[in-house]
Design a protein around this motif. Structure first.
Motif, PDB file in Angstrom:
ATOM      1  N   ARG A 341       0.823  -1.204   0.000  1.00 36.67           N
ATOM      2  CA  ARG A 341       0.000   0.000   0.000  1.00 36.67           C
ATOM      3  C   ARG A 341       0.858   1.255   0.000  1.00 36.67           C
ATOM      4  O   ARG A 341       0.535   2.254  -0.673  1.00 36.67           O
ATOM      5  N   GLN A 342       1.974   1.232   0.710  1.00 36.57           N
ATOM      6  CA  GLN A 342       2.871   2.375   0.712  1.00 36.57           C
ATOM      7  C   GLN A 342       3.452   2.617  -0.681  1.00 36.57           C
ATOM      8  O   GLN A 342       3.544   3.772  -1.135  1.00 36.57           O
ATOM      9  N   ARG A 343       3.812   1.544  -1.373  1.00 30.27           N
ATOM     10  CA  ARG A 343       4.349   1.680  -2.726  1.00 30.27           C
ATOM     11  C   ARG A 343       3.295   2.239  -3.682  1.00 30.27           C
ATOM     12  O   ARG A 343       3.593   3.091  -4.526  1.00 30.27           O
ATOM     13  N   LEU A 344       2.074   1.774  -3.533  1.00 30.19           N
ATOM     14  CA  LEU A 344       0.998   2.268  -4.391  1.00 30.19           C
ATOM     15  C   LEU A 344       0.691   3.732  -4.109  1.00 30.19           C
ATOM     16  O   LEU A 344       0.427   4.518  -5.038  1.00 30.19           O
ATOM     17  N   ASN A 345       0.743   4.131  -2.856  1.00 29.86           N
ATOM     18  CA  ASN A 345       0.505   5.538  -2.530  1.00 29.86           C
ATOM     19  C   ASN A 345       1.659   6.429  -2.990  1.00 29.86           C
ATOM     20  O   ASN A 345       1.448   7.618  -3.269  1.00 29.86           O
ATOM     21  N   ASP A 346       2.838   5.871  -3.065  1.00 33.34           N
ATOM     22  CA  ASP A 346       3.960   6.633  -3.631  1.00 33.34           C
ATOM     23  C   ASP A 346       3.678   6.958  -5.094  1.00 33.34           C
ATOM     24  O   ASP A 346       3.938   8.078  -5.557  1.00 33.34           O
ATOM     25  N   ILE A 347       3.137   5.972  -5.821  1.00 31.39           N
ATOM     26  CA  ILE A 347       2.768   6.204  -7.218  1.00 31.39           C
ATOM     27  C   ILE A 347       1.673   7.263  -7.290  1.00 31.39           C
ATOM     28  O   ILE A 347       1.727   8.186  -8.102  1.00 31.39           O
ATOM     29  N   ALA A 348       0.655   7.113  -6.431  1.00 33.67           N
ATOM     30  CA  ALA A 348      -0.475   8.041  -6.441  1.00 33.67           C
ATOM     31  C   ALA A 348      -0.023   9.469  -6.138  1.00 33.67           C
ATOM     32  O   ALA A 348      -0.510  10.431  -6.751  1.00 33.67           O
ATOM     33  N   SER A 349       0.904   9.629  -5.212  1.00 35.49           N
ATOM     34  CA  SER A 349       1.353  10.970  -4.824  1.00 35.49           C
ATOM     35  C   SER A 349       2.104  11.678  -5.945  1.00 35.49           C
ATOM     36  O   SER A 349       2.126  12.912  -6.007  1.00 35.49           O
ATOM     37  N   ARG A 350       2.721  10.907  -6.829  1.00 38.74           N
ATOM     38  CA  ARG A 350       3.463  11.493  -7.948  1.00 38.74           C
ATOM     39  C   ARG A 350       2.591  11.678  -9.182  1.00 38.74           C
ATOM     40  O   ARG A 350       3.011  12.285 -10.165  1.00 38.74           O
ATOM     41  N   SER A 351       1.385  11.128  -9.142  1.00 38.71           N
ATOM     42  CA  SER A 351       0.513  11.152 -10.313  1.00 38.71           C
ATOM     43  C   SER A 351      -0.311  12.426 -10.381  1.00 38.71           C
ATOM     44  O   SER A 351      -0.634  13.034  -9.360  1.00 38.71           O
ATOM     45  N   GLU A 352      -0.683  12.822 -11.597  1.00 33.16           N
ATOM     46  CA  GLU A 352      -1.605  13.930 -11.776  1.00 33.16           C
ATOM     47  C   GLU A 352      -3.051  13.490 -11.561  1.00 33.16           C
ATOM     48  O   GLU A 352      -3.946  14.321 -11.405  1.00 33.16           O
ATOM     49  N   LEU A 353      -3.280  12.177 -11.557  1.00 32.13           N
ATOM     50  CA  LEU A 353      -4.625  11.659 -11.361  1.00 32.13           C
ATOM     51  C   LEU A 353      -5.018  11.754  -9.896  1.00 32.13           C
ATOM     52  O   LEU A 353      -4.170  11.569  -9.004  1.00 32.13           O
ATOM     53  N   PRO A 354      -6.292  11.983  -9.591  1.00 36.51           N
ATOM     54  CA  PRO A 354      -6.748  11.965  -8.194  1.00 36.51           C
ATOM     55  C   PRO A 354      -6.848  10.525  -7.713  1.00 36.51           C
ATOM     56  O   PRO A 354      -7.736   9.786  -8.127  1.00 36.51           O
ATOM     57  N   MET A 355      -5.931  10.101  -6.846  1.00 38.66           N
ATOM     58  CA  MET A 355      -5.897   8.685  -6.473  1.00 38.66           C
ATOM     59  C   MET A 355      -5.224   8.522  -5.117  1.00 38.66           C
ATOM     60  O   MET A 355      -4.223   9.166  -4.828  1.00 38.66           O
ATOM     61  N   THR A 356      -5.793   7.662  -4.285  1.00 40.63           N
ATOM     62  CA  THR A 356      -5.181   7.313  -3.012  1.00 40.63           C
ATOM     63  C   THR A 356      -5.599   5.897  -2.643  1.00 40.63           C
ATOM     64  O   THR A 356      -6.647   5.410  -3.087  1.00 40.63           O
ATOM     65  N   PHE A 357      -4.786   5.229  -1.845  1.00 39.78           N
ATOM     66  CA  PHE A 357      -5.062   3.861  -1.397  1.00 39.78           C
ATOM     67  C   PHE A 357      -5.190   3.866   0.121  1.00 39.78           C
ATOM     68  O   PHE A 357      -4.253   4.238   0.829  1.00 39.78           O
ATOM     69  N   THR A 358      -6.357   3.480   0.618  1.00 42.71           N
ATOM     70  CA  THR A 358      -6.583   3.389   2.058  1.00 42.71           C
ATOM     71  C   THR A 358      -6.524   1.923   2.485  1.00 42.71           C
ATOM     72  O   THR A 358      -6.587   1.016   1.661  1.00 42.71           O
ATOM     73  N   GLY A 359      -6.443   1.692   3.789  1.00 38.75           N
ATOM     74  CA  GLY A 359      -6.491   0.325   4.266  1.00 38.75           C
ATOM     75  C   GLY A 359      -5.543   0.064   5.411  1.00 38.75           C
ATOM     76  O   GLY A 359      -4.953   0.974   6.007  1.00 38.75           O
ATOM     77  N   ARG A 360      -5.378  -1.209   5.685  1.00 40.06           N
ATOM     78  CA  ARG A 360      -4.470  -1.654   6.733  1.00 40.06           C
ATOM     79  C   ARG A 360      -4.064  -3.083   6.423  1.00 40.06           C
ATOM     80  O   ARG A 360      -4.900  -3.922   6.084  1.00 40.06           O
ATOM     81  N   GLY A 361      -2.779  -3.357   6.516  1.00 34.77           N
ATOM     82  CA  GLY A 361      -2.303  -4.714   6.296  1.00 34.77           C
ATOM     83  C   GLY A 361      -2.669  -5.252   4.933  1.00 34.77           C
ATOM     84  O   GLY A 361      -2.460  -4.596   3.908  1.00 34.77           O
ATOM     85  N   SER A 362      -3.257  -6.438   4.922  1.00 30.11           N
ATOM     86  CA  SER A 362      -3.532  -7.147   3.675  1.00 30.11           C
ATOM     87  C   SER A 362      -4.815  -6.719   2.993  1.00 30.11           C
ATOM     88  O   SER A 362      -5.225  -7.324   2.003  1.00 30.11           O
ATOM     89  N   MET A 363      -5.485  -5.668   3.502  1.00 27.77           N
ATOM     90  CA  MET A 363      -6.716  -5.149   2.909  1.00 27.77           C
ATOM     91  C   MET A 363      -6.528  -3.693   2.520  1.00 27.77           C
ATOM     92  O   MET A 363      -6.025  -2.902   3.321  1.00 27.77           O
ATOM     93  N   MET A 364      -6.935  -3.346   1.309  1.00 23.68           N
ATOM     94  CA  MET A 364      -6.816  -1.948   0.878  1.00 23.68           C
ATOM     95  C   MET A 364      -7.848  -1.636  -0.194  1.00 23.68           C
ATOM     96  O   MET A 364      -8.486  -2.535  -0.746  1.00 23.68           O
ATOM     97  N   ASN A 365      -7.991  -0.341  -0.495  1.00 18.25           N
ATOM     98  CA  ASN A 365      -8.969   0.097  -1.486  1.00 18.25           C
ATOM     99  C   ASN A 365      -8.442   1.333  -2.190  1.00 18.25           C
ATOM    100  O   ASN A 365      -7.913   2.238  -1.547  1.00 18.25           O
ATOM    101  N   VAL A 366      -8.576   1.376  -3.515  1.00 14.71           N
ATOM    102  CA  VAL A 366      -8.207   2.568  -4.252  1.00 14.71           C
ATOM    103  C   VAL A 366      -9.407   3.504  -4.310  1.00 14.71           C
ATOM    104  O   VAL A 366     -10.551   3.069  -4.487  1.00 14.71           O
ATOM    105  N   HIS A 367      -9.155   4.794  -4.107  1.00 12.72           N
ATOM    106  CA  HIS A 367     -10.181   5.822  -4.227  1.00 12.72           C
ATOM    107  C   HIS A 367      -9.654   6.901  -5.160  1.00 12.72           C
ATOM    108  O   HIS A 367      -8.502   7.334  -5.036  1.00 12.72           O
ATOM    109  N   MET A 368     -10.484   7.322  -6.081  1.00 17.01           N
ATOM    110  CA  MET A 368     -10.057   8.336  -7.037  1.00 17.01           C
ATOM    111  C   MET A 368     -10.365   9.731  -6.499  1.00 17.01           C
ATOM    112  O   MET A 368     -11.282  10.422  -6.926  1.00 17.01           O
ATOM    113  N   THR A 369      -9.581  10.114  -5.503  1.00 15.95           N
ATOM    114  CA  THR A 369      -9.687  11.424  -4.864  1.00 15.95           C
ATOM    115  C   THR A 369      -8.343  11.757  -4.241  1.00 15.95           C
ATOM    116  O   THR A 369      -7.552  10.848  -3.935  1.00 15.95           O
ATOM    117  N   ARG A 370      -8.097  13.048  -4.040  1.00 18.45           N
ATOM    118  CA  ARG A 370      -6.884  13.464  -3.335  1.00 18.45           C
ATOM    119  C   ARG A 370      -7.175  13.773  -1.859  1.00 18.45           C
ATOM    120  O   ARG A 370      -6.272  14.121  -1.103  1.00 18.45           O
TER     121      ARG A 370
END
Length: 443
Positions: A341-370
């Motif tokens: 999830r940290q790696r995916l949020n690193d991608i999201a933070s560098r992207s122009e797209l509105p995107m973030t990944f929430t969650g904990r441990g082995s469960m997560m969810n992508v949301h198209m918002t900043r």
């Protein structure tokens, strides 16, 4: 129209993705039409339906699933957390085969049910006594009714974005037509002050407060320890029953999220993966609450269910808890999910797209918002068409996730699988940046 113009807007890109999906999966489409002859929309489980039609799956192995059209996918859905063991665990298979050889549906008590109950109580000490059901939905229904019975009160506090099963859906502005007709008090999630102002008005009428320590279907939104501690203190003070719905979150630690937060609820509900891939639910709690189910006691509560102690669930579930779900293994999978999830949020933070990944441990969810997501209220500006496009783009790259953006690891998920998912998300960002999202949507 050139390629740049055709992919300029999300709506156009999504339509193109669906068209490509339809052409690539003709057998699944034909099977969908056949299913639609006898089931409305060809569907008996809404969450797995996909517009224009869902894929039909025919096989699974380890952390992979295969469609009727012959395509294999890395499984990052994990049957909405229920498929934690993957699709071919040899220990579970051996246990099930042994149960087949010895007979099933015998209509009596078995050793396996007592063993399963002991194993659960060892992990969840708050469940001093417990009983089995057939799903998380049933477990929550029984827990709520138990709280109403023992308190003599009727109101139930639930939270915006909560999902406690097919008859407890609180995701929309209006009441879901299948939600059970209880007297619910709907409160905001993760906001102690607002919750206190609302439920203090009903203190003497509230039988139970039921909460997910991390909302699952609501978008993998973790509750803060402060929020959960407030609920514990408030229910203790007012005599209401605090129910932790850990149907999903129990996989995140050996004793569930209640153990990580150090908060002991009055009742706990379980389900999904603990049945080893078979239908499973459990509800339990304090002895003074669950003791009402003792058939030998005065004024006992009757609790039936033909398949509550079915041999396949009890045997596979016990085998999994004894031989697979060690504390070390759960910690390993949780850590792998945190890293992903940290790696995916690193991608999201560098992207122009509105995107973030929430969650904990082995469960997560992508949301198209900043927005910082602490509750479903923070998802009002989420770009749903872009999230749908994310689903189809990842499917094309060979990844099986939820259309609503939920992503789950299972035990056989490897580091290589995680690396591949990171690359797929990077590819999505690369291809879909510049879709013409307005400044208002880029937040």
């Amino acid at each position: 129209m050139n390629t740049t113009a055709k992919t300029r807007h999300v709506s156009i890109a999504l339509a193109e993705a669906k068209e490509e999906y339809t052409k690539a999966n003709p057998r699944s489409y034909a099977q969908h039409l056949r299913a639609a002859e006898v089931m409305p929309g060809g569907n008996t489980r809404t969450v797995i339906f996909t517009d224009p039609f869902p894929l039909t799956l025919v096989a699974g192995k380890d952390a992979r699933v295969c469609s009727l059209d012959g395509n294999w996918y890395r499984d990052f859905l994990g049957e909405y957390t229920a498929g934690f063991y993957g699709h071919s665990n040899p220990i579970l298979r051996e246990a099930v085969m042994q149960a087949l050889e010895q007979g099933w549906s015998m209509g009596g008590h078995t050793e396996a049910e007592a063993e399963m109950a002991h194993l659960i109580r060892e992990r969840f000490p708050s469940m001093e006594f417990l009983r089995f059901a057939n799903s998380g939905t049933e477990a929550n229904l029984y827990a709520i009714q138990t709280a109403r019975a023992v308190t003599g009160r009727n109101k139930i506090v639930v939270f915006e974005g909560a999902y406690h099963g097919g008859v407890f859906v609180f995701s929309g502005a209006s009441r879901h037509p299948l939600t059970a007709p209880f007297d619910f008090v709907l409160a905001p999630y993760n906001d102690p002050e607002a919750v206190a102002a609302l439920i203090d008005q009903h203190a003497g009428e509230i039988a139970a407060v039921i909460v997910e320590p991390m909302q699952g279907s609501g978008g993998c939104i973790p509750a803060s320890k402060e929020f959960l501690k407030f609920l514990r203190d408030w229910t203790t003070r007012t005599g209401a029953v605090l129910i932790f719905d850990e149907v999903m979150t129990s996989r995140l630690a050996f004793g569930g999220l209640q153990s990580l937060h150090g908060i002991r609820p009055d009742m706990t509900t379980l389900g999904k993966y603990l049945g080893g891939g078979f239908s499973f639910g459990a509800f339990g709690g304090k002895q003074e609450i669950m003791g009402r189910f003792n058939p030998l006691g005065p004024n006992s509560i009757s609790h039936a269910g033909t398949f509550n102690n079915n041999i396949f669930t009890m045997t596979a579930g016990s085998a999994g808890m004894k031989h697979v779900l060690t504390e070390a293994l759960l910690s390993e999978v949780t850590a792998r999910g945190e890293k992903l999830r940290q790696r995916l949020n690193d991608i999201a933070s560098r992207s122009e797209l509105p995107m973030t990944f929430t969650g904990r441990g082995s469960m997560m969810n992508v949301h198209m918002t900043r927005a910082v997501v602490n509750s479903v209220r923070d998802l009002k500006a989420s770009h749903i068409p872009l999230r749908d496009l994310f689903y189809f783009d990842l499917l094309k790259q060979g990844f099986w996730i939820a259309k609503r953006g939920m992503i789950n690891l299972c035990i056989p998920t490897t580091e290589a699988d995680c690396d591949a998912l990171v690359q797929a998300v990077e590819q999505f960002v690369k291809e879909r940046t510049g879709l013409g999202l307005s400044a208002g949507e880029l937040r």
